[in-house]
Each structure stands twice: as C-alpha cells, then as structure tokens.
Design a protein around this motif. Sequence first.
Motif, PDB file in Angstrom:
ATOM      1  N   GLN B 238       0.836  -1.211   0.000  1.00  8.15           N
ATOM      2  CA  GLN B 238       0.000   0.000   0.000  1.00  8.15           C
ATOM      3  C   GLN B 238       0.865   1.253   0.000  1.00  8.15           C
ATOM      4  O   GLN B 238       2.029   1.226   0.392  1.00  8.15           O
ATOM      5  N   ASP B 240      -0.598   4.217   1.235  1.00  9.61           N
ATOM      6  CA  ASP B 240      -0.942   5.013   2.414  1.00  9.61           C
ATOM      7  C   ASP B 240       0.049   4.576   3.477  1.00  9.61           C
ATOM      8  O   ASP B 240      -0.037   3.482   4.014  1.00  9.61           O
ATOM      9  N   LEU B 241       1.046   5.419   3.762  1.00 10.77           N
ATOM     10  CA  LEU B 241       2.104   5.038   4.703  1.00 10.77           C
ATOM     11  C   LEU B 241       1.720   5.310   6.160  1.00 10.77           C
ATOM     12  O   LEU B 241       2.504   5.068   7.070  1.00 10.77           O
ATOM     13  N   THR B 242       0.508   5.847   6.374  1.00  9.63           N
ATOM     14  CA  THR B 242       0.093   6.152   7.751  1.00  9.63           C
ATOM     15  C   THR B 242       0.153   4.905   8.629  1.00  9.63           C
ATOM     16  O   THR B 242      -0.407   3.866   8.273  1.00  9.63           O
ATOM     17  N   ALA B 243       0.802   5.034   9.791  1.00  8.91           N
ATOM     18  CA  ALA B 243       0.771   3.961  10.791  1.00  8.91           C
ATOM     19  C   ALA B 243      -0.499   4.179  11.615  1.00  8.91           C
ATOM     20  O   ALA B 243      -0.450   4.758  12.710  1.00  8.91           O
ATOM     21  N   HIS B 245      -2.319   2.452  13.418  1.00 13.62           N
ATOM     22  CA  HIS B 245      -2.357   1.891  14.774  1.00 13.62           C
ATOM     23  C   HIS B 245      -1.630   2.783  15.784  1.00 13.62           C
ATOM     24  O   HIS B 245      -1.772   2.631  16.981  1.00 13.62           O
ATOM     25  N   ALA B 246      -0.810   3.718  15.280  1.00 14.29           N
ATOM     26  CA  ALA B 246      -0.015   4.557  16.186  1.00 14.29           C
ATOM     27  C   ALA B 246      -0.713   5.863  16.543  1.00 14.29           C
ATOM     28  O   ALA B 246      -0.289   6.576  17.460  1.00 14.29           O
ATOM     29  N   ILE B 247      -1.792   6.168  15.844  1.00 19.40           N
ATOM     30  CA  ILE B 247      -2.433   7.478  16.021  1.00 19.40           C
ATOM     31  C   ILE B 247      -2.979   7.666  17.439  1.00 19.40           C
ATOM     32  O   ILE B 247      -2.785   8.709  18.067  1.00 19.40           O
ATOM     33  N   GLN B 249      -2.004   6.289  20.240  1.00 14.59           N
ATOM     34  CA  GLN B 249      -0.898   6.494  21.194  1.00 14.59           C
ATOM     35  C   GLN B 249      -0.354   7.926  21.105  1.00 14.59           C
ATOM     36  O   GLN B 249      -0.124   8.582  22.121  1.00 14.59           O
ATOM     37  N   LEU B 250      -0.173   8.427  19.885  1.00 15.37           N
ATOM     38  CA  LEU B 250       0.371   9.783  19.715  1.00 15.37           C
ATOM     39  C   LEU B 250      -0.611  10.839  20.219  1.00 15.37           C
ATOM     40  O   LEU B 250      -0.205  11.900  20.690  1.00 15.37           O
ATOM     41  N   ASN B 251      -1.899  10.536  20.171  1.00 12.23           N
ATOM     42  CA  ASN B 251      -2.885  11.501  20.679  1.00 12.23           C
ATOM     43  C   ASN B 251      -2.811  11.678  22.185  1.00 12.23           C
ATOM     44  O   ASN B 251      -3.351  12.635  22.728  1.00 12.23           O
ATOM     45  N   SER B 252      -2.138  10.743  22.864  1.00 10.98           N
ATOM     46  CA  SER B 252      -1.977  10.881  24.312  1.00 10.98           C
ATOM     47  C   SER B 252      -0.772  11.750  24.667  1.00 10.98           C
ATOM     48  O   SER B 252      -0.536  12.058  25.827  1.00 10.98           O
ATOM     49  N   TRP B 253       0.013  12.131  23.645  1.00 11.88           N
ATOM     50  CA  TRP B 253       1.193  12.965  23.902  1.00 11.88           C
ATOM     51  C   TRP B 253       0.773  14.385  24.244  1.00 11.88           C
ATOM     52  O   TRP B 253      -0.320  14.830  23.902  1.00 11.88           O
TER      53      TRP B 253
END
Lengths: 255, 255
Positions: B238, B240-243, B245-247, B249-253
Amino acid sequence: MTKPTILVTNDDGINAPGIRALIDVMAEIGDVIVVAPDSPQSAMGHAITINSTLYLNKVSAENAVITEYACSGTPVDCVKLAVNEILKKKPDLCVSGVNHGSNSSINVIYSGTMSAAVEAGIEGIPAIGFSLLDYAWNADFDTIKPFIKKITLEVLTKKLPEGTVLNVNFPKLKHDDIKGIKICRQAKAIWMEKFDKRQTPYGKDYYWLTGEFVNQDKGEDTDEWALAHGYISVVPVQFDLTAHHAIQQLNSWDL
Amino acid sequence: MTKPTILVTNDDGINAPGIRALIDVMAEIGDVIVVAPDSPQSAMGHAITINSTLYLNKVSAENAVITEYACSGTPVDCVKLAVNEILKKKPDLCVSGVNHGSNSSINVIYSGTMSAAVEAGIEGIPAIGFSLLDYAWNADFDTIKPFIKKITLEVLTKKLPEGTVLNVNFPKLKHDDIKGIKICRQAKAIWMEKFDKRQTPYGKDYYWLTGEFVNQDKGEDTDEWALAHGYISVVPVQFDLTAHHAIQQLNSWDL
C-alpha cells in the motif's frame, strides 16, 4: 540525563536555510552531527547510490562545536554513511529537514527528506522529518523553531511507537495564527501531471515534469485538512508497506 | 471482452532480459506498450526527475506490433510519461520487471521496479511488480512465465483490493521445484551496510555502498519464509504510509 546524539540531514542540501534552522534547534537539545547532501536532492525518494562512488567531505572547522559532512549521495546515503562510517554508535535521534516545501499526503513517497527519516527508522533510530509549506529559500523558519523543539523533546521523552517515524508539516503562518499540533493520517491526494514539452535548439523534443496537486480526500482527520485549517500536521509513517487488510481477500483468489 | 491495454516498465533498462520476458507474456494477454528506462535505474526508489529534462525515444520499428519507448528518467518518470504523454487513456494494467534480483521484504522501499508499480497504483491503475531472485543477466525467465501469466490474469479478473499493488517475487528454482504461490506480508529484514572505503588515484577517500541482508523475522507468513521454502511470494503493498495503529498512542502525547 546525558545529552542525546542527534543526526541532522535533509534533501535541499547542507547549505539550505531550512537545515541551518534545524541545526540551531537541535544544538539546544543534544550533541549534533550533520551529514547532508552537498547539492539539492529533492524528490529523490528512497534512492540509494549503488552504481557510482560516494564522497564525504568534512566541511566544519576543526574547532567547531558541531561536526558537519557534505555527502555526494542521496539523503538515504547520508543516513547510511553517518551511521556506518562516521558515528561509533547509532544516534539517539535523526531529524531531517526543515524541507523547503510540503511533504504532506502523497508527497511523503517522493520526498528525499522523509526517505532519510524512514531510513533511520528502518535502522532502529527514532526519526522525524520536518517540512514547511513555503518553497522560498528565505522562508521564515524562526517562527516554527519552538514547535520543532517541543515535538523533538516529546519524541525523546515518550518514545515513538515501534516501526514508525514522524512526518511533520508546518503551515506558512505567523506564530500567533498557528492553532496547534494535530496527529493526522496521510490524505488521499495525488499529483495531476502535466508535462511541459519543449524542443532543444537542435530540434529534439524533451519534457519538464510539472503538475497540479489535487486533494481528493474530504476527511477532517488528514494532514491536508489540518494544514489548511492552521494546524501543524504530524503523521506517523510506517515502512512495513504490507496492506495487511488485503491479505484475506487475496487468499480467496485461485492462485 | 476487449483486450486490455498493458503498460510494461522496469528498472534494469529496456534491453534487460527480464523485461523482454515480461513483454512476451503480456503480448499473450493484451495490447502492450513499453516505456522503460534507457539505462539501469536500480535502487532509484520513488525518485522523480524535477531538476533536469526528460527524453523519450521511440525505439520500436514503425510497423512493430508493440510500441516501445526508452526514457531518460527513472522508473516512476516512465509511468508518468506513459500515462500523461503517450497513452490517450489510463492503461488497464501496469506491470514492472521482471527485476533481476529480489525485491522482497524491505527491498520494496529501495526498488525502482516496485516504485513504478506503486506509482501506477497511486494513479489508480492496477499494478504488479515481478522480481526473480537471480541477479544474473542470463537468469532463467522462461520457467516463471506461466506463473506470471496466471497471476496477471487473476488480477485482471478479480481486481486488486483498493489502494494496493502486488509485489511478486520468484525463487530461483526449476519449475517442478516451485511449490506454489503464497500471499505474504513483508518480512522485517534489513540491510547491514558495510562501506567499502577506497582511495582515488589522487589520494581522496571514496566509498562503495555494500551490505549484507539480514532477516530478523521468524514468522512463517512472510515473503522471505515463502521464498526460502520454495514458494512464489505475493505481498499486497500500500501507498498510504500512515501507521494508523499509532495514532491513538500519539494523541496521548502532550503536543
């Protein structure tokens, strides 16, 4: 806490104002080493140099605080040479940019700046690519410095999710007009190519690649949406390109 | 059913035996047009040519059944020029290869062959990259021709899942020793670089990039496992290189 070792690279070349701004910020955070292309390498994607030789030139003075190398290769070559030839051990972080121009949405795939960050990620090094939506050589990088510092410190403290690097894009706005930082997904956008066909003085046709950027994605969770609405976009980027969701469907094929 | 229009490209250059074999197979399936680099473009990744001019040379005879163009640019340039300058409408399929050498696991990112297929995918064209695990110029491409035909026909019939292209790799085996075709994920493998440092006749250091391929992935659902066990590997890839599954976790930063 010991100071982190930070590798800085880019694709616009070691003398670009964008990388000079990035070096300024990183020097406040850690021990910096610069290995960057000796000439512009935009749109080189994840190209590496295997059919020709590579040169590294130390360009900083002997007594300089920051060691800098100009490399004849691509951004990805720079990361490989830095990690394998120059540094004794893996750096704690690799930052790439600040790119003169956007690397949002599909541009991530063509970008030398992002490919350098991805290469670091592949090698197990936390990595961030920074880009500013302003192609001008004299773009205003001072405005975004505090945000670069904030994001970098957060990456050093919280650690990136495994197998990901960050693609950070800044809108071209004054400090007070920037609304904040948004975690996003890559917008589904494409370049509609338009080749500019010309003739050499000797009558032979040639082409310049040009194009128009078209965002086909109406989602409000995309990097394009965030940038258009005054936010800094942060997209976690992965280098496992497997379309895992497609495997089940393909397994039903008659192969 | 009308014959499909099939665009054929590669990264080893238009005269490579691998692309000649691929053209043979595609000529049995549809109307073929070839737009391929005029010189080797291996490891060019998703590079495009924006800082220099592009040339297209029609290299087939006027009365030839198959129209062929040699292009001075990268594999991705070839696809862009084919779609925007040569063809009146999007082809029904784009195939790239057959690459002389593996594009399994992390090699997909460096590969010009796969980047051409990915570029076609971005432009909404079903696409397949084919690679044989044999770097030899006189590698045996005849053995794999029936498999190439089978996979291609299946893609034309069943349609690829949206936003994906196929990365197909063939083990270097005799026909009877090939156990079958496996749908796989990209193995977590890396290149351990080793730079070969030399001196020019004038005393200046230079480097050749070399390396050793290391598979760190013990999974039996990977392309590396399949190839090592006598299977043809097919990985849906694919862009779409977006990870994704990581979004969360990063939203908790604290950004």
